[in-house]
Write an enzyme that holds these catalytic residues in place. Structure first.
Site, PDB file in Angstrom:
ATOM      1  N   LYS A  51       0.685  -1.173   0.056  1.00 52.43           N
ATOM      2  CA  LYS A  51      -0.014  -0.086   0.020  1.00 52.43           C
ATOM      3  C   LYS A  51       0.844   1.125   0.189  1.00 52.43           C
ATOM      4  O   LYS A  51       1.640   1.354   1.076  1.00 52.43           O
ATOM      5  CB  LYS A  51      -0.799   0.017   1.262  1.00 52.43           C
ATOM      6  CG  LYS A  51      -1.772   1.237   1.174  1.00 52.43           C
ATOM      7  CD  LYS A  51      -2.656   1.330   2.406  1.00 52.43           C
ATOM      8  CE  LYS A  51      -2.137   2.166   3.576  1.00 52.43           C
ATOM      9  NZ  LYS A  51      -2.408   3.518   3.448  1.00 52.43           N
TER      10      LYS A  51
ATOM     11  N   ASP B  83      -3.674   4.459  -2.056  1.00 49.83           N
ATOM     12  CA  ASP B  83      -4.507   4.894  -1.194  1.00 49.83           C
ATOM     13  C   ASP B  83      -4.510   6.426  -1.162  1.00 49.83           C
ATOM     14  O   ASP B  83      -3.856   7.140  -0.444  1.00 49.83           O
ATOM     15  CB  ASP B  83      -4.149   4.438   0.059  1.00 49.83           C
ATOM     16  CG  ASP B  83      -5.261   4.876   1.435  1.00 49.83           C
ATOM     17  OD1 ASP B  83      -6.128   5.084   0.999  1.00 49.83           O
ATOM     18  OD2 ASP B  83      -4.744   4.705   2.632  1.00 49.83           O
TER      19      ASP B  83
ATOM     20  N   ASP C  15     -13.186  15.030  -5.374  1.00 49.75           N
ATOM     21  CA  ASP C  15     -13.396  16.177  -6.039  1.00 49.75           C
ATOM     22  C   ASP C  15     -14.520  16.122  -6.836  1.00 49.75           C
ATOM     23  O   ASP C  15     -15.276  15.261  -6.823  1.00 49.75           O
ATOM     24  CB  ASP C  15     -12.067  16.272  -6.769  1.00 49.75           C
ATOM     25  CG  ASP C  15     -11.792  18.023  -7.035  1.00 49.75           C
ATOM     26  OD1 ASP C  15     -12.732  18.583  -7.473  1.00 49.75           O
ATOM     27  OD2 ASP C  15     -10.492  18.270  -6.929  1.00 49.75           O
TER      28      ASP C  15
ATOM     29  N   PRO D 202     -16.906  14.977 -10.066  1.00 51.08           N
ATOM     30  CA  PRO D 202     -16.769  13.741 -10.717  1.00 51.08           C
ATOM     31  C   PRO D 202     -15.896  13.776 -11.931  1.00 51.08           C
ATOM     32  O   PRO D 202     -14.896  12.852 -12.258  1.00 51.08           O
ATOM     33  CB  PRO D 202     -18.150  13.523 -11.132  1.00 51.08           C
ATOM     34  CG  PRO D 202     -18.901  14.160  -9.981  1.00 51.08           C
ATOM     35  CD  PRO D 202     -18.220  15.409  -9.849  1.00 51.08           C
TER      36      PRO D 202
HETATM   37  O1  C5P Z   1      -1.083   1.570  12.045  1.00 53.53           O
HETATM   38  P1  C5P Z   1      -0.275   1.171  10.871  1.00 53.53           P
HETATM   39  O2  C5P Z   1       0.926   1.537  10.766  1.00 53.53           O
HETATM   40  O3  C5P Z   1      -0.654  -0.341  10.969  1.00 53.53           O
HETATM   41  O4  C5P Z   1      -1.214   1.673   9.829  1.00 53.53           O
HETATM   42  C1  C5P Z   1      -1.318   1.288   8.450  1.00 53.53           C
HETATM   43  C2  C5P Z   1      -1.879   2.254   7.463  1.00 53.53           C
HETATM   44  O5  C5P Z   1      -3.150   2.206   7.618  1.00 53.53           O
HETATM   45  C3  C5P Z   1      -1.423   3.425   7.523  1.00 53.53           C
HETATM   46  O6  C5P Z   1      -1.088   3.748   6.063  1.00 53.53           O
HETATM   47  C4  C5P Z   1      -2.484   4.389   7.758  1.00 53.53           C
HETATM   48  O7  C5P Z   1      -2.820   5.401   7.443  1.00 53.53           O
HETATM   49  C5  C5P Z   1      -3.891   3.354   7.485  1.00 53.53           C
HETATM   50  N1  C5P Z   1      -4.690   3.651   8.636  1.00 53.53           N
HETATM   51  C6  C5P Z   1      -6.141   3.963   8.562  1.00 53.53           C
HETATM   52  N2  C5P Z   1      -6.831   4.059   9.268  1.00 53.53           N
HETATM   53  C7  C5P Z   1      -6.812   3.903  10.818  1.00 53.53           C
HETATM   54  C8  C5P Z   1      -5.543   3.529  11.052  1.00 53.53           C
HETATM   55  C9  C5P Z   1      -4.504   3.307   9.979  1.00 53.53           C
HETATM   56  O8  C5P Z   1      -6.348   4.389   7.169  1.00 53.53           O
HETATM   57  N3  C5P Z   1      -7.784   3.956  11.426  1.00 53.53           N
END
Ligand code: C5P
Length: 225
Positions: free
Chosen positions: A33, A60, A65, A67
């Site tokens: 990711k 990710d 914004d 469409p």
């Molecule tokens: O906490 P960790 O390092 O495992 O997070 C992994 C990814 O998940 C990060 O890129 C973070 O932006 C995302 N994340 C998220 N929502 C959360 C926790 C983490 O999108 N509640």
């Protein structure tokens, strides 16, 4: 479809460090990711470098914004052949429909519902009454009706969403392996619990990237699934 459901979040500022970590654990993850921070810093070049490892790429980017603009952005990243791309469900039905239409046949488009950084008071300040879980379920319905593949949700919500969207594709971040020990979070969900609750993809970052031995960390997680 993927070797396993673990997608390593490469939240590292430098391409060489990200590439080295990804290479180390590549035999034990289903994909990689790359977030907004990496993409803004390194763009297409950075994605190409990481994609050379041959693993599916999850971009990710949380697009949000009008469409037309989101569809154009989807077309612009098409050449990178991402396996998964995120958009914000709050962008509305037409935006999600156009994003999906512009995505390649092999690219899953999944929606962000409510950011976990927002609580009920934050939502109220934006004019949204009701709790974050209620709003998340409403936006999950909207994403489903717009033809998206699924949503991003927490390990606590995935069972409920899976129940109302049987063939949805659910991306679950914020996981902590049982062996990680004490954390600052009160209620954590393990990768295995999320998987059992219906998660399609488990996004895991720091438990692997900050481990003394990232390969041992990812292998330990893999063994629980
Ligand atoms: O906490 P960790 O390092 O495992 O997070 C992994 C990814 O998940 C990060 O890129 C973070 O932006 C995302 N994340 C998220 N929502 C959360 C926790 C983490 O999108 N509640």
């Amino acid at each position: 479809m993927y070797r396993n459901p673990i997608f390593l979040a490469l939240d590292l500022p430098r391409i060489d460090a990200a590439e080295a970590l990804a290479r180390k654990v590549s035999a034990h993850v289903g994909g990689l990711k790359l977030g907004l921070e990496f993409f803004c810093a390194h763009g297409h070049h950075g994605v190409h470098e990481i994609a050379k490892l041959g693993l599916p790429i999850f971009l990710d980017l949380k697009l949000h914004d009008i469409p037309n603009t989101v569809a154009a952005a989807m077309q612009a990243i098409h050449v990178l052949e991402p396996a998964i791309v995120t958009v914000h469900a709050a962008g509305g039905r037409a935006m999600m429909e156009d994003a999906k239409a512009a995505a390649g046949e092999h690219c899953k488009v999944v929606a962000i519902t409510v950011l976990t950084s927002l609580d009920a008071a934050d939502l109220a300040r934006t004019g949204i009454a009701g709790s974050p879980p209620d709003q998340a379920l409403r936006l999950a319905d909207l994403a489903h009706s717009a033809g998206l593949d699924g949503i991003v949700c927490s390990g606590h919500e995935v069972a409920a969403v899976h129940n109302q969207w049987k063939d949805g594709f659910f991306v679950v971040p914020g996981l902590r392996p049982a062996q990680a020990g004490a954390t600052d979070q009160k209620r954590t969900v393990t990768p295995r619990e999320a998987r059992d609750a219906g998660a399609s993809v488990l996004v895991i970052g720091r438990p692997i990237s900050r481990a003394e031995d990232p390969v041992a960390a990812v292998r330990a997680i893999e063994a629980t699934l």
